[in-house]
Scaffold this active site. Structure first.
Site, PDB file in Angstrom:
ATOM      1  N   CYS B 125       0.813  -1.222   0.000  1.00  0.00           N
ATOM      2  CA  CYS B 125       0.000   0.000   0.000  1.00  0.00           C
ATOM      3  C   CYS B 125       0.847   1.274   0.000  1.00  0.00           C
ATOM      4  O   CYS B 125       0.567   2.224  -0.734  1.00  0.00           O
ATOM      5  CB  CYS B 125      -0.956  -0.013   1.187  1.00  0.00           C
ATOM      6  SG  CYS B 125      -0.201  -0.477   2.741  1.00  0.00           S
ATOM      7  N   HIS B 238      -2.780   6.278   4.520  1.00  0.00           N
ATOM      8  CA  HIS B 238      -1.362   6.458   4.827  1.00  0.00           C
ATOM      9  C   HIS B 238      -0.909   7.806   4.286  1.00  0.00           C
ATOM     10  O   HIS B 238      -1.221   8.162   3.154  1.00  0.00           O
ATOM     11  CB  HIS B 238      -0.515   5.373   4.137  1.00  0.00           C
ATOM     12  CG  HIS B 238      -0.708   3.999   4.701  1.00  0.00           C
ATOM     13  ND1 HIS B 238      -1.426   3.747   5.846  1.00  0.00           N
ATOM     14  CD2 HIS B 238      -0.257   2.795   4.261  1.00  0.00           C
ATOM     15  CE1 HIS B 238      -1.414   2.452   6.102  1.00  0.00           C
ATOM     16  NE2 HIS B 238      -0.725   1.839   5.150  1.00  0.00           N
TER      17      HIS B 238
END
Lengths: 339, 339
Positions: B125, B238
Site C-alpha cells: 500500500c 497512509h
C-alpha cells in the site's frame, strides 16, 4: 538566589516546576507569574503553597527568569524584566535569531550561554530534540545533509492542544463530528502537515526553525537541513525520522557507540527486543531516545535514525533549567543587587 | 464474466465489494470466499444477497480472482485457483518479487499486467500510494534519490487493527492502561516505528518493500530509495513525507502542473487556504492527494512533497480492481472455458 517562572500556569510552566523540584540548581525562592486571568492561582512547590502573581511589566527581582508566556509577551517585556539584574531564559522564538542572544542546548553548545547579554533563548522543541542526537555525529563525522520528518504531539500547542485532542477524540468515538479551535483541522485520527504559519518558500515556520536553529546551535551554516513538520494525534513527545549524509562514513555500530557515550541521549535500539524510540516510553523522560540506527540506503556511509523526545522536557522546560544549571555550575550567575 | 473475491469478509474484501459496485468492469456474477470461520456470512452486492463460501483448495470457476486472504493462503493456493482459467490479482506480498509475476499500478505500468502468466501482484500500500505521485516525476525529471517517511494508519493491519485502536483509545480515555495484540505496543496516542518484521540490515520488511517494489514498478533499479515506516494512531489513509533528488531540476510549479495532469493524483496544495493532503480528506477518495510541493532545501532543483492516500483503496482494493479493468479494456480477459 531567586528563580522566577513567567507563564507558570501553562503546560511548560507546570513542567518547569516539576523539573525545578528535581533540579540541582541551588536557589531559595521561587516566584510565579502568569496573565491576570490566571493570577491568584495557588501552586505547590516543594510542599509550599505559592500564589501566582500578575506578570510584571517592569524589572523582575530574580536571578533567573524562566519565561514561557509566548513570543509577544517576551518580546514586549523581557528587556524590562532583566533590569532587575537577572537573566531571562526564554522559551519563545522572540529572540532566537538575534545575533547577541545565545541559542543553547547545554549538551551541545553550553559555552555559548556564558556570553549572554541578559537573554538566552531556548530552542524550538523539534530542533532541541534532534540536535542532541545529531550534534555528536556532526562533530565526529561531519553532517553534510540532514532530512527530518516529524511526528509532533498536540502538547506542542500547550495544554489546550492536548485538551482538544482528548475532547475531540471522545466526540469521534461517540459518533459525533470533530471540531477544532487550536489546530487548523480536526486532529483526532488525523495527520496535519501544517505547524505554525506558512512562509513564502512553501515551508512552515516550524520547518524553517529546524533549519535556522540547527545552524545556530551547531555553529555551522554549511549543513543542508530540511524538515517536514507534521502534527499527529499524540499527547506528548515529538518523534522524528532523520536521514544523514556524512562527510566521513560511519557504521551503525560506530554511531550507536558514539551516542551511548553522549549526554542527553538514551540509545534504545534493539529491534529483536522491540526496543526503539516511542512516545509511550520517551514521555516524562529527560533523555532523548534514539534508535532504528541503520545504514542509509541513499547516502553511502550515511545513517538513518529515529528519535523521540518529550518536547515539554528536553524540548522546553528541562532544557531551560539545564541552561540555568550550566550558568550556576560555571559561576556565571553573578551576585545580584536585590531591587 | 465472473469475478471472485477471496477474503471477502476482511477489511480489503469489504472495500473490494464497494469498489466493484462502482466499477466500469463488466461482469455478471460475483463469487465470495473466505475462511471456514467466516463462511456462511451473507453480504449484499448490487442489491442481491450473496453467501460467502469456503475458499476452494482447487480451481476457481471465475475469470478474475481478487485475492486478499494473506500471503500464506495465496502462496499455497493461487496456482490451484488459476487452473479454472482465470487470473489471480493478489493483494499479498506472496508473489510480488517473482520474476514472472507483474507488479502493477495501472497508471504507472499497466502494460506489464498484459504479460501475466496467471498471477498479477498488487503492490504494498505505501508503495502504491507513493509511486502514483513519484512515477510521473521520475519519467520527466529522473528521480535519483527518494527518501520516504510514512505515517501509516491502523487499517494497514486490517479491520482488527482499526478495532484495536478504537477499543484501546476508549480504555485510555477512561483512565485505564492500553493493551495490545495486533500491534507490537499499545497504539493509542503512540507512534510505533516498526511495521512488519525486521531484516538483517536494520530495516523492516515494510520499509524494504518500498525499496524493492518502487524499483520493480518504475522498472528502474538505479533510483536510490529509503524509507522509515511508522505506525500512528489513525484509522485509514497512509500519509508520506517524500524528498526527491532529481537528475534534471524542477520547480514546484512545474511539478504541480505535471501532477495536475497525471492520472490517480489530486493536487491539493494551497497552504493559504489550509489545503494539503490529510487522512481526513483523503479517506474514501480514489485519487492520492499530493501537496506541500516545495523546493528541496538539501538537493538543488529537488522537490519535497507530502502525499495521503487511502491504503484500503489505492493501496489495495481500488488498485486491484483497476488492474482488472485495465485487462478488460485491453482485451486481455480471454474467453474462458467454464469449468
Amino acid at each position: 538566589m531567586r528563580v522566577a517562572i513567567v507563564g507558570a500556569t501553562g503546560a511548560v510552566g507546570h513542567e518547569l516546576m516539576q523539573v525545578l523540584e528535581r533540579s540541582t540548581l541551588r536557589f531559595d525562592e521561587l516566584l510565579l507569574y502568569a496573565s491576570p486571568r490566571s493570577a491568584g492561582t495557588r501552586l505547590t512547590f516543594r510542599g509550599q503553597e505559592l500564589t501566582v502573581q500578575v506578570t510584571p511589566e517592569g524589572p523582575i527581582d530574580a536571578d533567573v527568569i524562566l519565561a514561557s508566556a509566548g513570543g509577544s509577551v517576551s518580546k514586549a517585556l523581557a528587556h524590562q524584566w532583566i533590569k532587575g539584574g537577572g537573566v531571562v531564559i526564554d522559551n519563545s522564538s522572540a529572540f532566537r535569531y538575534d545575533q547577541d542572544v545565545p541559542l543553547v542546548v547545554p549538551e551541545v553548545n553550553g559555552e555559548a550561554a556564558l556570553k549572554h547579554q541578559g537573554i538566552i533563548a531556548n530552542p524550538n522543541c523539534t530542533t532541541a530534540i534532534a540536535v542532541v542526537a545529531v550534534a555528536p555525529i556532526h562533530r565526529k563525522y561531519g553532517v553534510r545533509r540532514m532530512i527530518v520528518s516529524t511526528y509532533q504531539a498536540t502538547s506542542g500547542a500547550g495544554q489546550k492542544g492536548m485538551d482538544e485532542l482528548v475532547e475531540q477524540t471522545r466526540h469521534v468515538l461517540d459518533g459525533q463530528e470533530a471540531t477544532h479551535e487550536v489546530f487548523a483541522h480536526p486532529i483526532p485520527f488525523n495527520v496535519i502537515p501544517h505547524i505554525d504559519s506558512f512562509q513564502d518558500n512553501g515551508y512552515t515556520k516550524e520547518e524553517m526553525k529546524v533549519v535556522w536553529e540547527t545552524h545556530k546551535i551547531l555553529g555551522d551554516d554549511s549543513v543542508r537541513v530540511s524538515c517536514t513538520a507534521v502534527r499527529i494525534p499524540t499527547l506528548r513527545t515529538h518523534s522524528e525520522a532523520i536521514t544523514l549524509e556524512l562527510e566521513r562514513p560511519a557504521t551503525p555500530e560506530q554511531i550507536r557507540e558514539l551516542l551511548a557515550a553522549s549526554a542527553g541521549v538514551e540509545v534504545r535500539d534493539d529491534p529483536s527486543g522491540k526496543l526503539y524510540p516511542m512516545p509511550l516510553t520517551a514521555s516524562g523522560k529527560y533523555d532523548v531516545e534514539v534508535g532504528r540506527i541503520r545504514e542509509s540506503l541513499v547516502f553511502d556511509g550515511g545513517i538513518d535514525l529515529f528519535v523521540a523526545g518529550d518536547q515539554l522536557l528536553k524540548g522546553a522546560a528541562l532544557n531551560a533549567v539545564q541552561i540555568a544549571e550550566y550558568l550556576q555550575e560555571h559561576g556565571a550567575l553573578k551576585e545580584r543587587q536585590r531591587i
